[in-house]
Design a protein around this motif. Structure first.
Motif, PDB file in Angstrom:
ATOM      1  N   ALA A 108      -2.011  -1.665   5.055  1.00 51.71           N
ATOM      2  CA  ALA A 108      -2.405  -1.687   6.465  1.00 51.71           C
ATOM      3  C   ALA A 108      -1.487  -0.872   7.357  1.00 51.71           C
ATOM      4  CB  ALA A 108      -2.446  -3.128   6.971  1.00 51.71           C
ATOM      5  N   CYS A 109      -0.222  -0.709   6.938  1.00 52.38           N
ATOM      6  CA  CYS A 109       0.749  -0.031   7.796  1.00 52.38           C
ATOM      7  C   CYS A 109       1.737   0.750   6.944  1.00 52.38           C
ATOM      8  CB  CYS A 109       1.478  -1.049   8.671  1.00 52.38           C
ATOM      9  SG  CYS A 109       2.586  -0.312   9.896  1.00 52.38           S
TER      10      CYS A 109
ATOM     11  N   ASP B 187      -2.052  -7.622   0.635  1.00 47.62           N
ATOM     12  CA  ASP B 187      -1.633  -8.450  -0.501  1.00 47.62           C
ATOM     13  C   ASP B 187      -0.408  -9.290  -0.176  1.00 47.62           C
ATOM     14  OD1 ASP B 187       0.574  -6.749  -0.677  1.00 47.62           O
ATOM     15  OD2 ASP B 187      -0.142  -5.686  -2.451  1.00 47.62           O
ATOM     16  N   SER B 188      -0.028  -9.327   1.112  1.00 45.14           N
ATOM     17  CA  SER B 188       1.086 -10.141   1.622  1.00 45.14           C
ATOM     18  C   SER B 188       2.451  -9.644   1.163  1.00 45.14           C
ATOM     19  CB  SER B 188       0.929 -11.630   1.224  1.00 45.14           C
ATOM     20  OG  SER B 188      -0.293 -12.148   1.687  1.00 45.14           O
ATOM     21  N   SER B 189       2.561  -8.369   0.885  1.00 47.79           N
ATOM     22  CA  SER B 189       3.857  -7.826   0.466  1.00 47.79           C
ATOM     23  C   SER B 189       4.282  -6.660   1.341  1.00 47.79           C
ATOM     24  CB  SER B 189       3.820  -7.390  -1.002  1.00 47.79           C
ATOM     25  OG  SER B 189       3.064  -6.202  -1.163  1.00 47.79           O
ATOM     26  N   VAL B 190       5.609  -6.508   1.430  1.00 51.25           N
ATOM     27  CA  VAL B 190       6.240  -5.354   2.067  1.00 51.25           C
ATOM     28  C   VAL B 190       6.992  -4.594   0.984  1.00 51.25           C
ATOM     29  CG1 VAL B 190       7.990  -4.590   3.727  1.00 51.25           C
ATOM     30  CG2 VAL B 190       6.485  -6.505   4.296  1.00 51.25           C
TER      31      VAL B 190
ATOM     32  N   GLY C  29       1.556 -16.851   1.571  1.00 49.10           N
ATOM     33  CA  GLY C  29       0.861 -17.609   2.597  1.00 49.10           C
ATOM     34  C   GLY C  29       0.745 -16.915   3.932  1.00 49.10           C
ATOM     35  N   ALA C  30       1.375 -15.744   4.081  1.00 49.75           N
ATOM     36  CA  ALA C  30       1.347 -15.046   5.371  1.00 49.75           C
ATOM     37  C   ALA C  30       0.044 -14.319   5.606  1.00 49.75           C
ATOM     38  CB  ALA C  30       2.517 -14.064   5.461  1.00 49.75           C
ATOM     39  N   GLY C  31      -0.757 -14.136   4.551  1.00 51.37           N
ATOM     40  CA  GLY C  31      -1.995 -13.392   4.693  1.00 51.37           C
ATOM     41  C   GLY C  31      -1.728 -11.909   4.823  1.00 51.37           C
ATOM     42  N   PRO C  32      -2.710 -11.157   5.300  1.00 51.30           N
ATOM     43  CA  PRO C  32      -2.512  -9.714   5.479  1.00 51.30           C
ATOM     44  C   PRO C  32      -1.328  -9.416   6.397  1.00 51.30           C
ATOM     45  CG  PRO C  32      -4.833 -10.275   5.668  1.00 51.30           C
ATOM     46  CD  PRO C  32      -4.092 -11.576   5.615  1.00 51.30           C
ATOM     47  N   LEU C  33      -0.501  -8.476   5.964  1.00 50.68           N
ATOM     48  CA  LEU C  33       0.628  -8.010   6.776  1.00 50.68           C
ATOM     49  C   LEU C  33       0.179  -6.717   7.444  1.00 50.68           C
ATOM     50  CD1 LEU C  33       3.559  -8.683   4.259  1.00 50.68           C
ATOM     51  CD2 LEU C  33       2.485 -10.245   5.905  1.00 50.68           C
TER      52      LEU C  33
ATOM     53  N   ALA D 120       4.356  -8.006  11.370  1.00 48.71           N
ATOM     54  CA  ALA D 120       3.319  -8.869  11.934  1.00 48.71           C
ATOM     55  C   ALA D 120       2.382  -9.332  10.833  1.00 48.71           C
ATOM     56  CB  ALA D 120       2.539  -8.126  13.008  1.00 48.71           C
ATOM     57  N   SER D 121       2.094 -10.637  10.822  1.00 44.18           N
ATOM     58  CA  SER D 121       1.235 -11.199   9.778  1.00 44.18           C
ATOM     59  C   SER D 121       0.035 -11.895  10.384  1.00 44.18           C
ATOM     60  CB  SER D 121       2.019 -12.175   8.904  1.00 44.18           C
ATOM     61  OG  SER D 121       2.325 -13.362   9.611  1.00 44.18           O
TER      62      SER D 121
END
Length: 354
Positions: free
Chosen positions: A259-260, A280-283, A301-305, A319-320
């Motif tokens: 997403a970013c 996928d909730s990862s950075v 559990g943060a959902g889409p980042l 931001a999540s």
């Protein structure tokens, strides 16, 4: 246009960190829990100053937050639907916010709670927002296929251009230049000349929707990110702006839409780095030139980042969709096998949530 609409949606996905990846839940007891910036999802975040960030969310609010002190400074209410993008002009107290209500509002941190300017004219959600280097012009892009150039002082639209199927996802201004870069749901990256307000270059189309873009501080490189699922697509791509359409490397490893994508400030004596966040909730942090993954953090559990905002070479805001804003620290790990899935051994960890 209908075929392009809603091809990438914010969805919370089941994602488990693989061996070597750090999961936030492992360190959750060490994460400082501060007052939440938003009620609901956080869609966008950027920096106003070394201490202050600005975010926008599904609660329609634009929030100024002191992320170092862990406290909310101000909340602006003016949009009728959720906020999609926020940008700030460096060295000023100006804040610009875009929304699904088709408008852009301008705020000043020192001039009360009401917007000081309103930019109206788009017919659909505004996803792209960028300020010219000298701070006089504002560029906006929308899913209505229009790219617009505004005079900030008068809020008048000076230039408009409609490009078929150009459902704009993000816009950024090339530092020290008259060029604007934008990504689109038609899978392409376009470069605009802000003087003539014409497309000067269209990069080769990728396989998937391009969700975001960023330009390096020296203006030489641009990175864009891709929609995708199941590991197909989901990459970020480094382009050389001096050779239009020249792909340098790809950053692959996310399992869902990236997403970013952002260039990180180069650490002293270190190599240039790129950070990406995903549905996928990862950075992930990458070596810019070799595309080696230096570190991965899974925020269970943060959902889409959906958005990243680097504050310096060791601090990153994320931001999540489910868990608000995260303050992430990036540093050298003492135990490479424990803290990083990449070869560089970076320790990527959450230290606070708000």
């Amino acid at each position: 246009m209908g075929k392009l609409q809603s091809k990438f949606r914010k969805r919370s996905v089941i994602y488990r960190p693989s061996q070597g990846e750090k999961s936030e839940s492992t360190f959750d007891s060490q994460v400082v829990q501060n007052e939440p910036a938003h009620q609901g999802s956080t869609n966008t975040v950027t920096n106003l100053s070394p201490d202050l960030c600005v975010s926008g969310g599904s609660d329609q609010a634009v929030v100024v937050y002191d992320w170092k002190q862990g406290r909310m400074c101000q909340s602006f209410q003016g949009h009728n639907r959720e906020v999609t993008k926020v940008v700030c002009y460096p060295g000023s107290t100006w804040i610009f916010s875009a929304s699904r209500d088709k408008t852009v509002l301008m705020w000043d941190l020192n001039q009360g709670d009401e917007p000081i300017q309103e930019f109206c004219g788009h017919e659909l959600v505004v996803n792209g927002l960028a300020i010219s280097p000298e701070g006089r012009k504002l560029c906006t892009g929308s899913r209505d296929n229009w790219m617009c150039l505004w005079d900030i002082e008068s809020a008048k639209c000076e230039q408009r251009q409609n490009v078929s199927r150009n459902l704009v996802t993000h816009v950024c201004w090339v530092p020290g230049s008259s060029s604007v870069v934008q990504t689109s749901e038609d899978k392409t990256v376009r470069v605009w000349d802000s003087r003539a307000w014409q497309v000067t270059n269209t990069f080769p189309a990728k396989q998937y929707i391009q969700t975001h873009c960023d330009v390096s501080p020296n203006g030489n490189y641009m990175v864009s990110s891709s929609n995708g699922f199941g590991g197909q697509g989901c990459e970020a791509t480094l382009w050389d702006l001096r050779q239009p359409g020249c792909k340098v490397v790809e950053y692959r490893g996310h399992l869902q839409t990236t997403a970013c994508c952002m260039f990180l400030p180069t650490p002293p004596g270190g190599n240039a780095q790129v950070a990406t966040s995903s549905h996928d909730s990862s950075v992930k942090v990458w070596d810019q030139n070799t595309a080696v993954c230096l570190g991965t953090l899974s925020l269970d559990g943060a959902g889409p980042l959906v958005c990243l905002a680097p504050t310096d070479s060791t601090n990153l805001l994320c931001a999540s969709f489910n868990n608000g804003l995260h303050h992430i620290e990036v540093g050298l790990g003492s135990n490479q096998a424990q803290v990083s899935s990449g070869a560089g051994g970076l320790d990527v960890k959450v230290v606070a949530r708000f």
